[in-house]
Design a protein around this motif. Structure first.
Motif, PDB file in Angstrom:
ATOM      1  N   ASP A 222      47.399  39.248  37.978  1.00  0.00           N
ATOM      2  CA  ASP A 222      46.839  39.878  36.791  1.00  0.00           C
ATOM      3  C   ASP A 222      46.415  38.847  35.743  1.00  0.00           C
ATOM      4  O   ASP A 222      45.564  39.138  34.902  1.00  0.00           O
ATOM      5  N   SER A 223      46.994  37.665  35.794  1.00  0.00           N
ATOM      6  CA  SER A 223      46.763  36.657  34.760  1.00  0.00           C
ATOM      7  C   SER A 223      45.788  35.565  35.149  1.00  0.00           C
ATOM      8  O   SER A 223      45.250  34.881  34.274  1.00  0.00           O
TER       9      SER A 223
ATOM     10  N   ARG B 208      45.137  46.133  39.027  1.00  0.00           N
ATOM     11  CA  ARG B 208      45.755  44.863  38.652  1.00  0.00           C
ATOM     12  C   ARG B 208      45.603  43.812  39.744  1.00  0.00           C
ATOM     13  O   ARG B 208      45.178  42.685  39.483  1.00  0.00           O
TER      14      ARG B 208
ATOM     15  N   GLY C 145      42.166  41.911  39.968  1.00  0.00           N
ATOM     16  CA  GLY C 145      42.381  40.522  39.582  1.00  0.00           C
ATOM     17  C   GLY C 145      41.869  39.537  40.624  1.00  0.00           C
ATOM     18  O   GLY C 145      41.288  38.500  40.289  1.00  0.00           O
TER      19      GLY C 145
ATOM     20  N   THR D 287      52.515  43.018  32.035  1.00  0.00           N
ATOM     21  CA  THR D 287      51.509  42.101  32.593  1.00  0.00           C
ATOM     22  C   THR D 287      50.194  42.170  31.820  1.00  0.00           C
ATOM     23  O   THR D 287      49.444  41.201  31.774  1.00  0.00           O
TER      24      THR D 287
ATOM     25  N   SER E 165      46.783  39.711  30.792  1.00  0.00           N
ATOM     26  CA  SER E 165      45.574  40.164  31.467  1.00  0.00           C
ATOM     27  C   SER E 165      44.570  40.787  30.509  1.00  0.00           C
ATOM     28  O   SER E 165      43.362  40.584  30.659  1.00  0.00           O
TER      29      SER E 165
ATOM     30  N   LYS F 226      43.381  38.223  26.575  1.00  0.00           N
ATOM     31  CA  LYS F 226      42.029  37.964  27.077  1.00  0.00           C
ATOM     32  C   LYS F 226      40.977  38.549  26.152  1.00  0.00           C
ATOM     33  O   LYS F 226      39.989  37.888  25.813  1.00  0.00           O
TER      34      LYS F 226
ATOM     35  N   GLU G 244      41.713  47.094  33.652  1.00  0.00           N
ATOM     36  CA  GLU G 244      42.734  46.069  33.427  1.00  0.00           C
ATOM     37  C   GLU G 244      42.099  44.787  32.888  1.00  0.00           C
ATOM     38  O   GLU G 244      42.691  43.721  32.958  1.00  0.00           O
TER      39      GLU G 244
ATOM     40  N   HIS H 169      39.600  43.021  33.983  1.00  0.00           N
ATOM     41  CA  HIS H 169      39.099  42.040  34.952  1.00  0.00           C
ATOM     42  C   HIS H 169      37.577  42.163  35.024  1.00  0.00           C
ATOM     43  O   HIS H 169      37.049  43.210  35.436  1.00  0.00           O
TER      44      HIS H 169
END
Length: 550
Positions: A110-111, A151, A155, A503, A507, A511, A533, A535
């Motif tokens: 997720d990161s 996620r 991701g 998380t 994420s 961000k 999420e 992304h």
């Protein structure tokens, strides 16, 4: 700081909640009899910017770099104490997994795309090495179809794109997608809410029986469609497109969706209609599916437009005395004659705060009458619906910012008086733990809308609001030994922490803050869609006949 799970925008508690709504809402009436509670307005307000403000598109480097340092404070603590674990607990300095069978790298995956976006090359390489060498999806346990898609799969796909095509991430994305596919093996084609990743079996949720939440079923499409585009494997596209076929067939006349749908029959269950939990991202992905394929699938624009009109007709309202625009919920109930009616509940989840930015984005795309909309948009560039949605989006962002007037982020500096109680935190008995509604769990929805609003206006006021939120997070959520913790009651100082860092802190929240303070050329909205999420995925033109199901 806000982040309340549910914000009830009410009049004074000394009067009944329906006293400022049309009288019939306090009785039982069919949905179609409700009237429009909002209409506009002054077109000079269209821009959503301060008078005489000059759009800014360059980076605010000092604030942007402060966010990067915050990300490192969060990530390095997790990496030190819990590398590979699904979740992190910064106070006890340990990690946990979602199941007894082990985790699937939720926090790492997720990161990692945020590391690429922020230029954290060393951190990225270490995270990539963990994914390459230690990540396994072969877990004999049930995982959420929805959460794993947005996620983990999201991701991985975002990192594949941002890395310039590192095949490691595409291979891993396809591996998890293949393990998620059994969820769709149902009579209707709607996904089961859980999947056993080892047995490759869909698993029902015992709490919801034969139903899946509308948001969970309709928030898988961006990810599976992009994977299909990359791999030329139609099964990924067809599975999630079939879900949309079912939802389209079940559509109610007003375009709004109850929060549960029957997995067996594909018919909506008798359940609330709301834009918060279990409903929110259905509306988000209607617009984003239209944008993802370069505005070529008009069916999604139609569904989105109908839904936004339904929101304005049945859910949008103003609070008293502060006149804050908000969205209520419709609760089904049975009248004495046995017929089903709906009562309007003036309660708005914090999750609804995504909608302000989403409406503004929709106004400049679905609601545009020219190919290239100015920044900020000019009145003649938007259709009547576009103008309506832009105005509502701007106002909803103001409402969400008003919820930040708590003890942990006071904004009324001129006096010690509290602002009018248009919203309140539901109380709890004396001596009992604070209610869930009072928590801030590092949620991103308001800063997400601030980011979109800034990109569409260039008005630095949105940056200033984001900076105030970030400062409150730094003051009240930052743990000195590393990481950030949730707060149990945002209206109580000194704060009491909950030992968990979700998380989505790295994420989404950090961000979006980073992007808010970045140069506008970083991940432009005209070229990307962000999954729910955060992304980023690229906009692409679909292969011919790839979406023939609708």
């Amino acid at each position: 700081m806000a982040g309340l799970l549910r914000l009830s925008l009410l009049h004074s508690q000394s009067q009944p909640w329906f006293s400022w709504l049309p009288l019939y809402v306090s009785h039982w009436f069919p949905l179609h009899s409700l009237q429009n509670l909002l209409y506009f307005r002054d077109e000079t307000y269209l821009k959503g910017v301060r008078p005489n403000s000059v759009p800014v598109f360059t980076a605010d480097e000092a604030r942007r770099d402060a966010v990067v340092e915050a990300f490192k404070h969060a990530w390095l603590a997790y990496e030190r104490d819990a590398m590979g674990d699904d979740e992190y607990h910064p106070i006890s300095q340990k990690g946990t997994n979602l199941t007894a069978a082990g985790g699937i790298g939720y926090t790492v995956i997720d990161s990692i795309d945020a590391m690429l976006i922020m230029g954290l090359d060393d951190e990225y390489e270490r995270a990539r090495a963990w994914i390459r060498d230690k990540l396994s999806f072969d877990r004999n346990a049930s995982f959420s179809t929805f959460e794993t898609t947005i996620r983990v799969m999201g991701g991985l796909l975002s990192t594949y794109y941002l890395s310039g095509g590192d095949t490691l991430f595409l291979e891993k994305a396809q591996q998890i997608a293949d393990r998620l596919l059994p969820a769709f093996d149902t009579p209707s084609g709607l996904p089961l809410p859980m999947v056993n990743l080892h047995l490759l079996e869909g698993v029902p949720d015992h709490d919801t029986g034969d139903f899946v939440s509308t948001a969970e079923a309709s928030t898988l499409q961006l990810e599976f469609r992009y994977l299909a585009y990359l791999t030329d494997e139609d099964i990924y596209w067809d599975k999630v497109e079939k879900v949309m076929v079912v939802l389209k067939a079940a559509t109610l006349p007003h375009g709004l969706a109850p929060i549960f749908i029957d997995i067996e029959t594909g018919i909506y269950g008798l359940s609330p209609i709301r834009l918060g939990s279990r409903g929110d991202s259905y509306y988000e992905y209607l617009l984003k599916q239209y944008l993802q394929t370069n505005q070529t699938e008009d069916i999604y624009r139609q569904m989105y437009d109908e839904a936004m009109t339904g929101i304005h007709m049945y859910l949008a309202q103003r609070s008293v005395p502060g006149n804050l625009l908000n969205t209520a919920e419709l609760i089904p109930d049975r009248a004495k004659n046995g017929k089903t009616g709906w009562r309007l509940l003036p309660k708005q989840d914090h999750l609804v705060c995504f909608l302000g930015g989403s409406l503004m984005l929709g106004a400049t795309t679905s609601g545009a009458v020219v190919d290239h909309v100015s920044v900020p948009p000019l009145p003649h560039e938007l259709s009547p619906q576009g103008k309506r949605d832009w105005f509502t989006g701007v106002e909803l962002i103001k409402t969400c910012l008003a919820t930040h007037n708590t003890q942990t982020q006071k904004k009324d500096k001129n006096s010690g008086k509290k602002l009018p109680p248009d919203w309140y935190i539901k109380g709890s008995p004396p001596g009992k733990p604070p209610p869930l509604d009072a928590r801030y769990i590092l949620r991103p929805e308001t800063v997400e809308s601030l980011f979109i609003a800034f990109r569409l206006t260039g008005d630095t006021w949105y940056r200033d609001q984001g900076w105030a939120i970030f400062q409150a997070i730094e003051k009240h959520c930052r743990i000195p030994t590393g990481g950030y913790a949730s707060i149990k009651n945002v209206d109580q100082v000194p704060v009491e922490h909950e030992d968990k860092m979700e998380t989505f802190m790295m994420s989404e929240t950090l961000k979006y803050l980073y992007l808010l303070f970045s140069d506008a050329s970083v991940l432009p909205l005209s070229e990307h869609v962000f999954n729910t999420e955060a992304h980023p995925l690229p906009i692409f033109s679909p292969i011919a006949d790839s979406s023939s199901l609708l």
